[in-house]
Design an enzyme around this catalytic site. Structure first.
Site, PDB file in Angstrom:
ATOM      1  N   GLN A  78       0.836  -1.206   0.000  1.00  0.00           N
ATOM      2  CA  GLN A  78       0.000   0.000   0.000  1.00  0.00           C
ATOM      3  C   GLN A  78       0.870   1.254   0.000  1.00  0.00           C
ATOM      4  OE1 GLN A  78      -2.221   1.881   3.407  1.00  0.00           O
ATOM      5  NE2 GLN A  78      -3.982   1.049   2.315  1.00  0.00           N
ATOM      6  N   CYS A 107      -6.707   6.670   5.469  1.00  0.00           N
ATOM      7  CA  CYS A 107      -6.060   6.967   6.751  1.00  0.00           C
ATOM      8  C   CYS A 107      -6.627   8.259   7.345  1.00  0.00           C
ATOM      9  CB  CYS A 107      -4.551   7.092   6.572  1.00  0.00           C
ATOM     10  SG  CYS A 107      -3.683   7.468   8.120  1.00  0.00           S
ATOM     11  N   LYS A 150      -8.138   1.647  -1.122  1.00  0.00           N
ATOM     12  CA  LYS A 150      -8.736   1.452   0.205  1.00  0.00           C
ATOM     13  C   LYS A 150      -9.331   2.780   0.642  1.00  0.00           C
ATOM     14  CE  LYS A 150      -7.854  -0.447   4.826  1.00  0.00           C
ATOM     15  NZ  LYS A 150      -8.444   0.614   5.668  1.00  0.00           N
ATOM     16  N   HIS A 178     -13.345   0.591   4.672  1.00  0.00           N
ATOM     17  CA  HIS A 178     -13.523   0.671   6.122  1.00  0.00           C
ATOM     18  C   HIS A 178     -14.947   1.171   6.358  1.00  0.00           C
ATOM     19  CE1 HIS A 178     -11.803   1.246  10.289  1.00  0.00           C
ATOM     20  NE2 HIS A 178     -13.013   1.758  10.380  1.00  0.00           N
ATOM     21  N   ASN A 209     -13.591  -3.864   6.136  1.00  0.00           N
ATOM     22  CA  ASN A 209     -12.637  -3.585   7.202  1.00  0.00           C
ATOM     23  C   ASN A 209     -13.340  -2.776   8.285  1.00  0.00           C
ATOM     24  OD1 ASN A 209      -9.946  -1.230   7.564  1.00  0.00           O
ATOM     25  ND2 ASN A 209     -10.110  -3.180   8.595  1.00  0.00           N
ATOM     26  N   GLY A 210     -12.945  -3.015   9.549  1.00  0.00           N
ATOM     27  CA  GLY A 210     -13.501  -2.247  10.663  1.00  0.00           C
ATOM     28  C   GLY A 210     -14.075  -3.107  11.757  1.00  0.00           C
ATOM     29  N   ALA A 233      -7.091  -5.324  11.497  1.00  0.00           N
ATOM     30  CA  ALA A 233      -5.868  -4.656  11.960  1.00  0.00           C
ATOM     31  C   ALA A 233      -5.678  -4.968  13.437  1.00  0.00           C
ATOM     32  CB  ALA A 233      -5.969  -3.151  11.720  1.00  0.00           C
TER      33      ALA A 233
END
Length: 314
Positions: A78, A107, A150, A178, A209-210, A233
């Site tokens: 990434q 991010c 992402k 996310h 994701n999340g 993560a």
């Protein structure tokens, strides 16, 4: 090891287990941690987020930021970038070391957003589209090599769907989402409904994701959103064996990570990062007082002695 084909096959087999991904974590997604996750149920592993501009400028920076091993693949790298040429140049450096590259558009860090990277790109959908389109045109002919993005959800439902459609139109092979927007905190409930609406709106695979900490969490995503992949993560940092069905972290994960760090020493240049990684992975194996004592270890020798005395290292 075609990641896109893995995701497509999962979509065709409606009741199949989703493809599992380790997330691109700054500092933590180093080679030893990626290999640990790969050894315990992670189908695809991610490099840390790497700033493309610095990666392009210096061979020394490249050697520090990314070390790889054929045994960890499939690997995705990434990059954070706000320039198409910059992103493609960085991608060309790693094209033979991985199975694809990913553009970070999610991010939420203020430091990252301040310089126009990460989730700051969500305000510039035309730039995201340009980067993906350029990367696909330059790298798309390489067999089994993916280009993806992402993102995080936007506060507006319609704008989120339009962004995903735009990314798809520019030939992103899949999209990682996310399930919160950049202003939400990690403890807030993921927006499964929005993820499901996105799934109805695009044809490319989705990786969710999340807040994925255990099998129940990723099964919930699969059932509610029909995603083809799931990414964790914090869940993997606490329990690297989560995707192989381990409900709690195991002492052998501590030993295995220690051995991998010793083997790939150069990929952990900072002791503080190593110590914090062990504090996460060993968290449920230690008492509250021991967790405090671990963080007080001043160097690798003290850390090794501490973990050995608690029967976590041989």
């Amino acid at each position: 090891m075609d990641v896109v084909e893995m995701l497509r096959q999962t979509r065709e087999k409606k009741n199949s287990r989703p493809i599992t991904f380790s997330a691109p974590m700054v500092r933590y997604s180093t080679l030893p941690f990626r290999m640990l996750c790969h050894n315990h149920g992670c189908d695809v592993v991610f490099s840390p987020m790497i700033v493309a501009k610095g990666f392009n400028k210096s061979e020394q920076f490249r050697n520090i930021e990314l070390q790889t091993d054929p045994l960890e693949r499939p690997l995705l790298v990434q990059f954070a970038s706000k320039d198409a040429e910059e992103f493609v140049t960085a991608s060309e450096y790693v094209v033979n070391q991985c199975e694809g590259v990913n553009l970070n558009c999610g991010c939420p860090s203020k430091k990252v957003r301040k310089v126009g990277l990460g989730s700051a790109l969500l305000d510039k959908p035309e730039l995201i589209a340009d980067i993906i389109k350029t990367a696909h045109s330059r790298l798309g002919e390489k067999q089994n090599f993916s280009v993806s993005a992402k993102i995080r959800l936007l506060p507006d439902q319609g704008e989120t769907i339009e962004l995903c459609k735009r990314i798809e139109k520019m030939h992103s092979d899949f999209i990682i989402i996310h399930a919160r927007n950049r202003f939400q905190r990690d403890h807030e409930t993921p927006n499964y409904e929005m993820m499901s609406l996105i799934r109805d709106s695009i044809q490319i695979p989705i990786v969710a994701n999340g807040s994925i900490f255990n099998q129940q969490d990723w099964e919930l995503y699969k059932n509610k959103t029909r995603c083809e992949g799931v990414m964790s993560a914090r869940g993997l940092l606490k329990n690297p064996g989560m995707f192989e069905g381990s409900t709690l972290t195991k002492p052998e994960y501590v030993q295995e990570l220690w051995d991998l760090i010793k083997k790939h020493k150069a990929s952990h240049p900072k002791y503080e990062t190593t110590k914090k990684m062990f504090s996460h992975i060993a968290n449920d194996l230690l008492t509250k007082n021991d967790r405090i004592l671990l963080l007080q270890c001043k160097n690798e020798e003290q850390l090794e002695k501490f973990l050995s005395e608690r029967d976590l290292l041989n």
